[in-house]
Design a protein around this motif. Structure first.
Motif, short mmCIF file in Angstrom:
data_model
loop_
_atom_site.label_atom_id
_atom_site.label_comp_id
_atom_site.label_asym_id
_atom_site.label_seq_id
_atom_site.Cartn_x
_atom_site.Cartn_y
_atom_site.Cartn_z
N ASP A 156 -12.82 96.23 12.73
CA ASP A 156 -12.55 95.10 11.65
C ASP A 156 -12.46 93.79 12.26
N TYR A 157 -11.93 94.09 13.54
CA TYR A 157 -11.91 92.79 14.42
C TYR A 157 -13.29 92.29 14.66
N LEU A 158 -14.38 93.18 14.92
CA LEU A 158 -15.89 92.87 15.32
C LEU A 158 -16.46 92.19 13.93
N PHE A 159 -16.27 92.58 12.87
CA PHE A 159 -16.58 92.19 11.60
C PHE A 159 -16.05 90.64 11.22
N GLU A 160 -14.92 90.74 11.43
CA GLU A 160 -14.36 89.40 11.55
C GLU A 160 -14.89 88.06 12.36
N VAL A 168 -18.64 83.59 13.25
CA VAL A 168 -19.67 82.96 14.12
C VAL A 168 -20.85 82.77 12.95
N GLU A 169 -20.77 83.23 12.13
CA GLU A 169 -21.85 82.80 10.88
C GLU A 169 -21.58 81.63 10.28
N PRO A 175 -29.48 79.77 4.73
CA PRO A 175 -28.38 80.87 5.07
C PRO A 175 -28.59 82.12 5.03
N VAL A 176 -29.81 82.66 3.82
CA VAL A 176 -30.12 84.02 3.75
C VAL A 176 -30.52 84.40 5.38
N LYS A 180 -29.19 87.74 7.54
CA LYS A 180 -30.13 88.68 8.13
C LYS A 180 -29.84 88.88 9.32
N CYS A 181 -29.82 87.69 10.22
CA CYS A 181 -29.81 87.82 11.87
C CYS A 181 -28.38 88.20 12.09
#
Length: 206
Positions: A30-34, A39-40, A57-58, A62-63
């Protein structure tokens, strides 16, 4: 994830070590996803400040997803090693260590033969208990039948008392004599009925 139940460790810690590792894994994931979402957002803000930027933004999403898959693969690999370390060394109770409630095993050790004898004795006691339970159920059923018979007997005695009272009202002092009289009259009536049936059969034949 380890398939070893680790019941002794669960008895000591109050939870299974596998559950502990699973919660750690989910928390890190969960922390990695957050972090990747944060970062995004930072990248998107930076790109908004660059005039004439053609990155959409797309493309950024993807990146980000591609980098997230790369990081998750590395994380799963490292977590597998960490899980093995924790389950084998850190959260594992050595075989020679006993919990405080099991200390009596040191002063009263049991061999495999003694344990088998105890198991056999337990099975015999269980069979005796089942037999006694079945016997108790049979006795209770018989007691219920006796209650039904007693109720019917009371009804019969009540009927006799009522007949005796009727006999007294009609002038018969002895109930037994009245009962004999009723039986004799019943037999006479039965004989008369049989005679009538025979005579009627003869008349039909003639």
């Amino acid at each position: 994830m380890s398939v070893d139940p680790m019941t002794y460790e669960a008895q000591f810690f109050g939870f299974t070590p596998q559950t502990c590792m699973l919660r750690i894994y989910i928390a890190f994931q969960d922390y990695l996803f957050e972090v990747m979402q944060a970062v995004e957002q930072v990248i998107l803000k930076k790109l908004d400040g660059i005039p004439g930027c053609e990155i959409s933004p797309v493309q950024i999403r993807k990146c980000t997803e591609k980098f997230l898959c790369f990081m998750k693969g590395r994380f799963d690999n490292l977590f597998g090693k960490m899980e093995e370390l924790f389950l084998q060394l850190i959260l594992r109770i050595p075989p020679h260590i006993l919990l405080p409630e099991d200390k009596c095993q040191e002063s009263h050790p049991c061999s495999e033969e003694e344990i088998q004898l105890l198991q056999q004795e337990i099975e015999q006691l269980q069979e005796k208990y089942k037999t006694e339970l079945r016997t108790r159920e049979a006795l209770l059923a018989e007691l219920e039948e006796q209650k039904i018979v007693q109720a019917k007997l009371r009804q019969t005695l009540t009927l006799f008392d009522e007949l005796e009272n009727v006999g007294r009202d009609r002038g018969t002092n002895d109930f037994r004599e009245g009962l004999v009289f009723l039986v004799q009259n019943s037999r006479k009536l039965q004989n008369i009925r049989d005679n009538v049936e025979r005579e009627s059969k003869k008349l039909k034949i003639s």
